[in-house]
Scaffold this motif. Structure first.
Motif, PDB file in Angstrom:
ATOM      1  N   LYS A  71       0.720  -1.235   0.105  1.00 20.78           N
ATOM      2  CA  LYS A  71       0.024  -0.042   0.066  1.00 20.78           C
ATOM      3  C   LYS A  71       0.951   1.366  -0.016  1.00 20.78           C
ATOM      4  CE  LYS A  71      -4.146  -2.160   1.946  1.00 20.78           C
ATOM      5  NZ  LYS A  71      -5.049  -2.122   3.073  1.00 20.78           N
ATOM      6  N   PHE A  72       2.186   1.028   0.255  1.00 23.38           N
ATOM      7  CA  PHE A  72       3.016   2.215   0.236  1.00 23.38           C
ATOM      8  C   PHE A  72       3.872   2.254  -1.105  1.00 23.38           C
ATOM      9  CE2 PHE A  72       2.361   1.205   4.519  1.00 23.38           C
ATOM     10  CZ  PHE A  72       1.914   2.492   5.168  1.00 23.38           C
ATOM     11  N   GLY A  73       3.385   1.524  -2.093  1.00 23.05           N
ATOM     12  CA  GLY A  73       4.187   1.396  -3.326  1.00 23.05           C
ATOM     13  C   GLY A  73       5.262   0.656  -3.300  1.00 23.05           C
ATOM     14  N   ARG A  74       5.770   0.024  -2.191  1.00 14.89           N
ATOM     15  CA  ARG A  74       7.116  -1.043  -2.256  1.00 14.89           C
ATOM     16  C   ARG A  74       7.013  -2.109  -2.675  1.00 14.89           C
ATOM     17  NH1 ARG A  74       7.373   0.293   4.334  1.00 14.89           N
ATOM     18  NH2 ARG A  74       5.560  -0.920   4.151  1.00 14.89           N
ATOM     19  N   GLY A  86      15.766   0.739  -3.191  1.00  9.44           N
ATOM     20  CA  GLY A  86      14.849   1.482  -2.211  1.00  9.44           C
ATOM     21  C   GLY A  86      14.083   0.484  -1.343  1.00  9.44           C
ATOM     22  N   ASP A  87      13.121   1.000  -0.735  1.00  5.93           N
ATOM     23  CA  ASP A  87      12.255   0.068   0.371  1.00  5.93           C
ATOM     24  C   ASP A  87      11.694  -1.050  -0.405  1.00  5.93           C
ATOM     25  OD1 ASP A  87      13.267   2.082   2.264  1.00  5.93           O
ATOM     26  OD2 ASP A  87      11.111   3.024   2.226  1.00  5.93           O
ATOM     27  N   TYR A  88      11.614  -2.222   0.433  1.00  9.27           N
ATOM     28  CA  TYR A  88      11.064  -3.344  -0.189  1.00  9.27           C
ATOM     29  C   TYR A  88      10.421  -4.073   0.933  1.00  9.27           C
ATOM     30  CZ  TYR A  88      15.283  -6.357   0.748  1.00  9.27           C
ATOM     31  OH  TYR A  88      16.202  -6.804   1.416  1.00  9.27           O
ATOM     32  N   VAL A  89       9.537  -5.210   0.616  1.00 10.60           N
ATOM     33  CA  VAL A  89       9.021  -6.025   1.716  1.00 10.60           C
ATOM     34  C   VAL A  89       9.017  -7.348   1.361  1.00 10.60           C
ATOM     35  CG1 VAL A  89       6.872  -6.894   2.801  1.00 10.60           C
ATOM     36  CG2 VAL A  89       7.378  -4.049   2.523  1.00 10.60           C
ATOM     37  N   VAL A  90       9.317  -8.362   2.131  1.00 10.10           N
ATOM     38  CA  VAL A  90       9.655  -9.888   1.794  1.00 10.10           C
ATOM     39  C   VAL A  90       8.473 -10.566   2.523  1.00 10.10           C
ATOM     40  CG1 VAL A  90      11.125 -11.870   1.869  1.00 10.10           C
ATOM     41  CG2 VAL A  90      11.911  -9.676   1.343  1.00 10.10           C
ATOM     42  N   ILE A  91       7.761 -11.604   1.690  1.00  4.94           N
ATOM     43  CA  ILE A  91       6.762 -12.432   2.738  1.00  4.94           C
ATOM     44  C   ILE A  91       7.129 -13.678   2.373  1.00  4.94           C
ATOM     45  CG2 ILE A  91       4.457 -13.062   2.415  1.00  4.94           C
ATOM     46  CD1 ILE A  91       3.731 -10.500   1.413  1.00  4.94           C
ATOM     47  N   TYR A  92       7.405 -14.677   3.354  1.00  5.66           N
ATOM     48  CA  TYR A  92       7.836 -15.748   3.205  1.00  5.66           C
ATOM     49  C   TYR A  92       6.563 -16.780   3.705  1.00  5.66           C
ATOM     50  CZ  TYR A  92       9.798 -20.498   4.579  1.00  5.66           C
ATOM     51  OH  TYR A  92       9.985 -21.777   4.922  1.00  5.66           O
ATOM     52  N   LEU A 137      -2.235 -10.118   5.969  1.00  5.28           N
ATOM     53  CA  LEU A 137      -1.321  -9.312   5.307  1.00  5.28           C
ATOM     54  C   LEU A 137      -2.142  -8.218   4.432  1.00  5.28           C
ATOM     55  CD1 LEU A 137       0.547 -12.114   3.412  1.00  5.28           C
ATOM     56  CD2 LEU A 137       1.526 -10.667   5.119  1.00  5.28           C
ATOM     57  N   TYR A 138      -3.383  -8.044   4.759  1.00  2.00           N
ATOM     58  CA  TYR A 138      -4.428  -7.356   3.646  1.00  2.00           C
ATOM     59  C   TYR A 138      -3.824  -5.927   4.417  1.00  2.00           C
ATOM     60  CZ  TYR A 138      -6.338 -11.171   1.547  1.00  2.00           C
ATOM     61  OH  TYR A 138      -6.538 -12.477   0.708  1.00  2.00           O
ATOM     62  N   ASP A 139      -3.618  -5.682   5.574  1.00  2.00           N
ATOM     63  CA  ASP A 139      -3.321  -4.306   6.154  1.00  2.00           C
ATOM     64  C   ASP A 139      -2.057  -3.473   5.481  1.00  2.00           C
ATOM     65  OD1 ASP A 139      -5.104  -4.121   8.235  1.00  2.00           O
ATOM     66  OD2 ASP A 139      -3.804  -4.687   9.731  1.00  2.00           O
ATOM     67  N   ILE A 140      -1.279  -4.620   4.823  1.00  2.00           N
ATOM     68  CA  ILE A 140      -0.024  -3.732   4.219  1.00  2.00           C
ATOM     69  C   ILE A 140       0.153  -4.044   2.528  1.00  2.00           C
ATOM     70  CG2 ILE A 140       1.151  -3.959   6.120  1.00  2.00           C
ATOM     71  CD1 ILE A 140       2.383  -6.276   3.810  1.00  2.00           C
ATOM     72  N   ILE A 141      -0.937  -4.999   2.040  1.00  2.00           N
ATOM     73  CA  ILE A 141      -0.950  -5.278   0.760  1.00  2.00           C
ATOM     74  C   ILE A 141      -2.282  -5.577   0.307  1.00  2.00           C
ATOM     75  CG2 ILE A 141      -0.056  -7.612   1.067  1.00  2.00           C
ATOM     76  CD1 ILE A 141       1.105  -7.419  -1.659  1.00  2.00           C
ATOM     77  N   ASP A 142      -2.769  -4.864  -0.858  1.00  6.60           N
ATOM     78  CA  ASP A 142      -4.145  -5.037  -1.434  1.00  6.60           C
ATOM     79  C   ASP A 142      -3.980  -6.672  -1.714  1.00  6.60           C
ATOM     80  OD1 ASP A 142      -5.179  -2.762  -0.629  1.00  6.60           O
ATOM     81  OD2 ASP A 142      -4.510  -1.645  -2.433  1.00  6.60           O
ATOM     82  N   PRO A 143      -5.409  -7.225  -1.701  1.00  3.93           N
ATOM     83  CA  PRO A 143      -5.336  -8.758  -2.373  1.00  3.93           C
ATOM     84  C   PRO A 143      -5.044  -8.856  -3.675  1.00  3.93           C
ATOM     85  CG  PRO A 143      -7.233  -8.085  -0.819  1.00  3.93           C
ATOM     86  CD  PRO A 143      -6.519  -7.004  -0.969  1.00  3.93           C
ATOM     87  N   ASP A 144      -5.421  -7.834  -4.738  1.00  3.65           N
ATOM     88  CA  ASP A 144      -5.310  -7.972  -5.913  1.00  3.65           C
ATOM     89  C   ASP A 144      -3.680  -7.832  -6.404  1.00  3.65           C
ATOM     90  OD1 ASP A 144      -4.950  -5.422  -5.251  1.00  3.65           O
ATOM     91  OD2 ASP A 144      -6.192  -4.572  -6.953  1.00  3.65           O
ATOM     92  N   GLN A 145      -2.800  -7.365  -5.187  1.00  4.59           N
ATOM     93  CA  GLN A 145      -1.427  -7.340  -5.518  1.00  4.59           C
ATOM     94  C   GLN A 145      -0.764  -8.485  -4.958  1.00  4.59           C
ATOM     95  OE1 GLN A 145       0.620  -4.619  -6.903  1.00  4.59           O
ATOM     96  NE2 GLN A 145      -1.427  -4.067  -7.585  1.00  4.59           N
ATOM     97  N   LEU A 146      -1.497  -9.420  -4.532  1.00  9.11           N
ATOM     98  CA  LEU A 146      -0.691 -10.580  -3.957  1.00  9.11           C
ATOM     99  C   LEU A 146      -1.003 -12.032  -4.726  1.00  9.11           C
ATOM    100  CD1 LEU A 146       0.570 -11.487  -1.251  1.00  9.11           C
ATOM    101  CD2 LEU A 146      -1.436 -12.006  -0.153  1.00  9.11           C
ATOM    102  N   GLU A 147       0.021 -12.400  -5.386  1.00 10.59           N
ATOM    103  CA  GLU A 147      -0.393 -13.649  -6.165  1.00 10.59           C
ATOM    104  C   GLU A 147       0.464 -14.946  -5.499  1.00 10.59           C
ATOM    105  OE1 GLU A 147       1.439 -12.855  -9.818  1.00 10.59           O
ATOM    106  OE2 GLU A 147       0.331 -10.638 -10.137  1.00 10.59           O
ATOM    107  N   ILE A 148      -0.192 -15.691  -5.035  1.00  8.76           N
ATOM    108  CA  ILE A 148       0.337 -16.899  -4.688  1.00  8.76           C
ATOM    109  C   ILE A 148      -0.301 -18.322  -4.867  1.00  8.76           C
ATOM    110  CG2 ILE A 148       0.767 -15.499  -2.222  1.00  8.76           C
ATOM    111  CD1 ILE A 148      -1.645 -16.590  -1.143  1.00  8.76           C
TER     112      ILE A 148
END
Length: 503
Positions: A354-357, A391-397, A468-479
């Motif tokens: 949601k912050f564009g990272r 730049g800033d980034y996020v990792v989801i394991y 995770l939806y507080d920090i990333i929109d569901p349509d941006q999450l591909e799993i």
């Protein structure tokens, strides 16, 4: 059916199982040939203390303890799920007292109010510190005093039961497990001195902090000789003073008998380093040599070069060698054929938060540690991440349905961490572990405690995808589909209410 006049939402603290009644779990696995931090267990088995302690993962506002703790900000208007819920349930009288009478509370201090419409008789409001790695000792001391003064207030008001929330907050940058260490050791030390004042102390944690407390509580409140033995290895060497307060030997004042001493007589004064069992003396401290930041060296996997004749040159040489090594690997990553690793699909960018990272996904189940070419795996990681981590980034394991064949060795994880450039650690804003197991909790705690303490506050375990939806929109999450299917199996559908988890 509840008895007449009893609110079914209220949880009786005397109905909670004590820590003494819980069965000791399987002792955590220690690394090969571990060296203990303590020759003797710092905390012995105490059936009396364990009978006073409870651990509960739930809503603290439901407990009928004589006192409950409320962590907030200096002006009592912090916007988080807990504060909002507590102020709503307690009623307008509490808001009026806080905003019009008390008005503010300093960091590390405690303010006391009635519980009003809550089941608790009192609310102890306290303000946890903001965390800055450069001033971590000040933050640790402030957090210690939050817990200690809360306990002192409870004793003064003759509260026999007290529910403690997690006072440290990731919103203020405080590493969750470091905060848990402060909380547990402060309570343990306080009970050793004034345990007769309490009959129940309840540690209350949400789903994110609960896993940390489950791992650390056996170290501070051991229930068996095996847990005592593990504490010698897993507890940090520095456990503060007799009350659990952090002690920094470098800042102790040396008291002398003769105020007319000459400069050359300093050698005859007490040796602070030996008295405080520290290897750091004033002449060897990095500041006296104007050496490069020690924390940064440790973050990069190096060690401070106190003993070198020219520490500044040695540090610059080490940094240069590290940079050259990384650049060689980057050139290889751009030129070699990495299709055998990229085709596995266990590491990829899926979108932005949601912050564009950019969000990096790692699928644990698809990483066959014993079968994959680990050299090429490292090269592919560098190839994929190098342009993203500028730049800033996020990792989801995702640890969903992984087996032992998916578990990388601790030595390989450390090797990868030490190879990566400083920008990887600096620009990482969050590392989320989804569907953690006991193995991941222990490995994560061990790695971030002893090998990568600088990123500890960035690592979070979450029990489900929707957290995770507080920090990333569901349509941006591909799993992969198997992850969502497993998630619904263990958590159900629509199990998460937005805003109820810390990010």
């Amino acid at each position: 059916m509840e008895p007449l006049g009893v609110n079914p939402q209220i949880v009786d603290v005397w109905s909670l199982s004590t820590w003494a009644a819980s069965e000791p779990g399987t002792p955590p696995l220690l690394p090969p040939q571990p060296s203990p931090n303590h020759s003797m267990p710092p905390f012995r088995v105490s059936q009396d203390l364990n009978n006073k302690i409870c651990f509960w993962a739930g809503d603290i506002t439901r407990l009928n303890a004589e006192g409950i703790v409320h962590t907030t900000n200096e002006t009592f208007n912090e916007q988080n799920g807990y504060s909002t819920r507590l102020l709503f349930k307690a009623g307008p009288e509490l808001k009026n007292e806080l905003y019009n009478n008390i008005k503010n509370c300093k960091t590390g201090e405690v303010c006391l109010t009635d519980g009003y419409k809550l089941a608790a008789r009192y609310i102890l409001h306290t303000v946890g510190p903001r965390y800055n790695i450069k001033y971590h000792t000040a933050a640790e001391s402030a957090l210690h005093y939050c817990y200690r003064r809360t306990l002192q207030y409870a004793v003064e008001k003759k509260m026999h039961s007290l529910a403690l929330c997690v006072i440290n907050s990731v919103r203020r940058g405080y590493p969750p497990d470091q905060g848990a260490h402060i909380a547990l050791r402060t309570v343990r030390r306080f009970l050793e001195h004034w345990g007769q004042s309490f009959e129940r102390i309840i540690f209350v944690a949400d789903s994110i902090d609960a896993s940390i407390y489950e791992i650390l509580m056996p170290l501070y409140f051991p229930r068996s000789s095996q847990e005592e033995e593990c504490s010698c290895y897993l507890l940090p060497a520095d456990l503060g003073d007799e009350f659990g307060e952090p002690v920094l030997p470098d800042r102790q004042i040396r008291i002398i008998d003769n105020p007319q001493h000459k400069y050359e007589d300093v050698e005859d004064s007490a040796d602070l380093a030996s008295q405080f069992q520290s290897s750091v003396s004033i002449g060897d401290h990095a500041f006296s040599h104007m050496e490069e930041d020690i924390d940064k060296q440790r973050l990069l996997g190096g060690q401070p070069s106190y003993a070198t004749a020219d520490p500044e040159t040695a540090s610059m040489t080490s940094d240069l060698q590290h940079k050259q090594r990384y650049e060689r690997l980057l050139r290889r990553a751009k030129n070699e054929d990495l299709s055998e690793v990229s085709g596995i699909g266990c590491l990829y960018q899926c979108g932005v938060d949601k912050f564009g990272r950019p969000v990096i996904i790692f699928i644990g189940k698809w990483f066959k540690f014993n079968e994959i070419n680990l050299d090429k795996a490292l090269l592919y990681l560098i190839y994929l991440l190098d342009p993203l981590v500028r730049g800033d980034y996020v990792v989801i394991y995702f640890h969903t349905i992984t087996g032992t064949e998916n578990h990388p060795s601790l030595s390989w994880i450390r090797q990868v961490y030490e190879v990566l450039e400083y920008k990887y650690k600096k620009n990482l804003k969050a590392f989320y572990i989804v569907h953690p197991t006991l193995w991941t909790k222990i490995m994560t705690w061990w790695f971030t405690t002893f090998m990568a303490p600088q990123i500890k506050h960035k690592v979070h375990s979450v029990p489900g995808v929707e957290y995770l939806y507080d920090i990333i929109d569901p349509d941006q999450l591909e799993i992969p589909a198997y992850i969502t299917e497993h998630d619904m199996t263990i958590n159900g559908i629509r199990y998460y209410k937005p805003g109820s988890a810390s990010s």
